[in-house]
Each structure stands twice: as C-alpha cells, then as structure tokens.
Design an enzyme around this catalytic site. Sequence first.
Site, PDB file in Angstrom:
ATOM      1  N   ASN A 149      46.942 -57.935  40.661  1.00 54.44           N
ATOM      2  CA  ASN A 149      46.232 -59.184  40.916  1.00 54.44           C
ATOM      3  C   ASN A 149      45.405 -59.526  39.692  1.00 54.44           C
ATOM      4  O   ASN A 149      44.903 -58.637  38.998  1.00 54.44           O
ATOM      5  CB  ASN A 149      45.321 -59.050  42.146  1.00 54.44           C
ATOM      6  CG  ASN A 149      44.446 -60.275  42.358  1.00 54.44           C
ATOM      7  OD1 ASN A 149      43.297 -60.314  41.923  1.00 54.44           O
ATOM      8  ND2 ASN A 149      44.995 -61.281  42.998  1.00 54.44           N
ATOM      9  N   TRP A 167      32.477 -58.885  42.360  1.00 56.60           N
ATOM     10  CA  TRP A 167      33.511 -59.144  43.352  1.00 56.60           C
ATOM     11  C   TRP A 167      32.864 -59.640  44.638  1.00 56.60           C
ATOM     12  O   TRP A 167      32.147 -58.891  45.314  1.00 56.60           O
ATOM     13  CB  TRP A 167      34.282 -57.862  43.675  1.00 56.60           C
ATOM     14  CG  TRP A 167      35.323 -57.504  42.681  1.00 56.60           C
ATOM     15  CD1 TRP A 167      36.132 -58.349  42.005  1.00 56.60           C
ATOM     16  CD2 TRP A 167      35.681 -56.174  42.257  1.00 56.60           C
ATOM     17  NE1 TRP A 167      36.978 -57.644  41.182  1.00 56.60           N
ATOM     18  CE2 TRP A 167      36.726 -56.319  41.318  1.00 56.60           C
ATOM     19  CE3 TRP A 167      35.238 -54.909  42.590  1.00 56.60           C
ATOM     20  CZ2 TRP A 167      37.323 -55.227  40.698  1.00 56.60           C
ATOM     21  CZ3 TRP A 167      35.822 -53.824  41.984  1.00 56.60           C
ATOM     22  CH2 TRP A 167      36.858 -53.972  41.049  1.00 56.60           C
ATOM     23  N   GLU A 213      49.570 -64.281  40.052  1.00 55.44           N
ATOM     24  CA  GLU A 213      49.034 -65.342  39.199  1.00 55.44           C
ATOM     25  C   GLU A 213      49.809 -65.462  37.897  1.00 55.44           C
ATOM     26  O   GLU A 213      49.944 -66.569  37.343  1.00 55.44           O
ATOM     27  CB  GLU A 213      47.553 -65.083  38.911  1.00 55.44           C
ATOM     28  CG  GLU A 213      46.615 -65.248  40.091  1.00 55.44           C
ATOM     29  CD  GLU A 213      46.566 -64.039  41.002  1.00 55.44           C
ATOM     30  OE1 GLU A 213      45.911 -64.116  42.059  1.00 55.44           O
ATOM     31  OE2 GLU A 213      47.191 -62.998  40.670  1.00 55.44           O
ATOM     32  N   ASP A 263      24.548 -70.268  37.943  1.00 58.32           N
ATOM     33  CA  ASP A 263      25.937 -70.430  38.392  1.00 58.32           C
ATOM     34  C   ASP A 263      26.390 -71.880  38.438  1.00 58.32           C
ATOM     35  O   ASP A 263      25.616 -72.799  38.189  1.00 58.32           O
ATOM     36  CB  ASP A 263      26.108 -69.787  39.769  1.00 58.32           C
ATOM     37  CG  ASP A 263      27.348 -68.918  39.844  1.00 58.32           C
ATOM     38  OD1 ASP A 263      28.425 -69.394  39.418  1.00 58.32           O
ATOM     39  OD2 ASP A 263      27.253 -67.777  40.311  1.00 58.32           O
TER      40      ASP A 263
END
Length: 546
Positions: A149, A167, A213, A263
């Site tokens: 992944n 994560w 991906e 963020d």
Amino acid sequence: MEIEVPVSPVLEMTEIADRVGKAGGPALLFRNPEGSCCPVLMNAFGSMKRMGLALGTDSLEDVAKQIEEYLDFSEYCSVAGLIRSIPRLLRLISVFPRHVRSRGICQQVVEREPDLSKLPVLKCWPQDAGRFFTLPLVFTRDRQTGRQNMGMYRMQVLDKTSTAMHWHRHKDGRLNFSGYLEAGEKMPVSVALGCDPAVTYAATAPLPKEIDEIMFAGWLRRKRIRMVRCVTNDLFVPADAEFVLEGFVDPREELVREGPFGDHTGYYSLADMYPKFHVTCVTHRRNPVYPATVVGRPPMEDCFLAKATERIFLPLLRMQIPELCDLNLPLEGVFHNCAIVSVKARFPGAAHKVMNALWGMGQMMYTKLIIAVNESVDVQNLSAVRGAVLSAVRGKEQLVFCDGPLDALDHSSAKPLYGCRLGVDATSDLPHPPAPEDSFRVLAVHKERPFQGGETLKQELKTSPERFLIAVDDTVNTRDLSEVFWKVFNNIDARRDLVLFREKIGIDATKKWREEGQTRDWPDDIVMSGEMKKRVDERWNEYGFS
C-alpha cells in the site's frame, strides 16, 4: 521560478509559498536552502493547469471521461463495441508495475548511517512541534496478503534517525500496522520522496484498499511504473524517486507524541500519540531535489489535488448513485467538510438517498455538510447554489441529521472521530418565489461566556427579517464570505450548533468552550508570526519577485 538566494526552511519558505500560492503564482525551486545543499521544490501542483500537466492531460474532465468509458459495459456487448474498445483495453497493460532487478536512480547513493538533519525538512508554522516531511509516499505491506500500500502521511522529525508516523485510525497504513501489532513483529516501512507526479497524486487518491495505488498511477501515466527493491527491506519503491527512507516501525515500542501541526483545515491539529519510524538507510539520486508542500487555510497547493480527485472520481460515484449529477468540493470545505451535489430529484427523497449513499462510501463518510440542489443548478456556481438554498430551504423539514464517523482532523465535534453530519435538501421542485427575507446575515459575536453564540442567534431569529443567520467570533471578517463559510464548515457540529425558530435557521460557528460540552482543546487558527512576515516583506525583491 528559481530563487537563488539562501532561504530558511524554518517558516520562511512557508511564508513565501503561501503568498505565491494564494496569488495563483508559479512553482518554486529554492536553490539554496539554509543548512542543506539540496534544492527544495514547492507549489508544483499549485494550479489546475499544473495539475493537468502532472497527470499528462489538458483537462481533468478528460480523465473522468476515460474512466466513464471503461465503466460503460454496453460497449463490450457487441463485436463492434469490442473492436472500438481495443485501444482502451490495451491501455490496461500499463497498470502492472515493472519490478526491475537492477538498482534504480533513487539508489545511486546509499547512506547506511542516515542523518535526517541534512535534509531541508520544513517547519511550516510557528506552533508546529518541529520539522515535518509534508509530501512523503509511505510504503507498507499487508502482513497476511503481502499486498503493498502507498499512502501520504505527514512525518515529524524526532531526531537524526527517527520520525513519528501520523497514521489515522481510518487509514490503510494504520490497518497494515494493526497486523504487525497483533503478531508482535517489526513492520518494514519505506518512504519515497519526489516521484513522478502521477505517483504522488495516486498516494492521495481515495482508492479502495484492494486497488494498488501504483497500478492507478500507471494507468494515469499510460506506462508501467518501474519499481525497485529497497536496499535493506523487501518493499518496492519507484525507481525514479529523489530520496528513499528505509526502516521499520516496531509495534512493541511505546507510542511517541506527535504534533501540533498546522494542517490543511487552516487550524493546528492537536498533539497525539503515534508510532515511531526508525530510519536505517537513506538512498537518493546523485543530485536530488527535495519535494515539499505547505498546507493551511485554503486556497493552497493541496486544494488542486483535491479538485483533481473531485473530477476524476465523479464517474465512479455516479455509477453507484445514478441520481447524482455533479459534485463540487468547495475550497472552504477543506476536502472533507463540505460537498455540494446536484441531484436528479425524480422521486420523493432522492436527495436523501444521495446523501446517505455518499456518507456510506469510503472517505465521503467524513463529509460534515452535504448540500443537494436540483440538476438544473450549476454546483460550481456558488452564487447559484446559495440562491437555491435560500429559496428552497424552509426550516427543519429540509434538513437531514446523521451521526457517524468524522475525520481525525475535525476539531468541532465533542468527541474525537465521531459527530453529527448535516444534509441540506434544496431540491424543491417548486421553490418559493424570491422575497426580501430570502437572504442571510452574519453576526459578529464578542464571546464572553459559554453558549453566547447560540443565545445571540435565538434572540435575533425572533425579530430578524432574514431566514438564515450565521454567528461567528468577532475576529472574523464578516464581509469576507470565503472566511465566513470556512468557519462554518470547520466549526459546527450540526446537532449542537443549529438553532431553529419556525422557518428560520441559525448556525453557531463560534469557537466552542469546554463548558459547552467540548472535550478537547479548541485549536488556534494558523497564522504566520509577525517577525517572519516582516522578514519576507523586506526580502521580497531579493527573492526575485517584482
């Protein structure tokens, strides 16, 4: 644009990139970052044109159309249709990555005694807990299936050989980590920096866990992505990366404190505990370029990645939700806080069906606000959307409240990861004729006590001619509707912050206090320090800007 003079990766690059990005300016290559001999590339995705160039297309709509053609199974039901489909089917060969035995360009230099302090890692905002990798492509493997992944998770540098690994609980990397946690085994992890733009975009795409991906990147690029085995673990990474950090995460170790971090919501995400990534080896090109991005209050570079996802994945949504016509993720909604959809309202409750279907699909479950309008309304025209809402929505009857999962970065719900999402059904076939009261007003509240925002709305709704009132803190520029709606999309929990009075609706978008049921600290808005703003002002011409 190349900037030749020395520039610090601590705040200074951020302030430059933020100004340039918000002005629609060019990509930036900082030739001489202070403390490092490696150039820094920023704002490479910072326009719709560059986003298209990154994916090898003149228009993102073309990519969406190509996906739609694959999903049209009627093309495969006749000999003529199959013949027409041959070029399209042959393109699928490119999805399979090419694993090469030789070393890649990313392994021209191998450093077995790594030192992350040599890299020009950014400290983006004043309250950031440290320096962060902001464009890392993190490769992990499912312990049971062996399937790799790739995801993009920010990484805070802890020391010369370790970082935190951010994560979220909902992410595939975190799910892979759980398998090693249960087995009590070290988890191999590799991080690629500076890959083909299609690979970088694919790391952000909301793909199901079962879809690789790298295969998606190969389809976008129309050629197989070359992958090489890492030097110190069995993971494969793109052969053309600028840097690769190899190492492991040991689930038996204690978690480390990560954050705060400025963020993409425009707020600082709060500090929390995350796994520690140990870097055991760094490989790179002979003359590498370090990639970075800055996130914060929109619009910024990451908004264009989100817009690409909006257009590219719309056909997949329409295939599963036939009533869905079009989709707009407005920049003020920071990807996951607002979605505007146009709906074929051919039966009662069609808009409700679309909303609930979207909340049940992958990362759309985070969407705090879904506004549904008729298919005749252009969802990209925010003025038209606003008119439809003001005309068609009459109190609680057009509102849908749905409790469920929220993004880990959401700060407005009383509990982490869970809160109330809101649907607004503005698909009325017979909208009320426009009237003077079909408008809204923004109230600036100088909040001195808990619940003052809601109390102010209750009082004003009784006498106000407007049917919609929005309360914001008095630090907000009420004339800047982009700022106002950014606050609305970020700061409300629908079940707590809506005030209803007859056919009128009030929205309390003020900062919430612990006395109002908030169980977590409310984060600060991201603002650059005055000292750094002044420094960049003084050096602006020196950088090469007019």
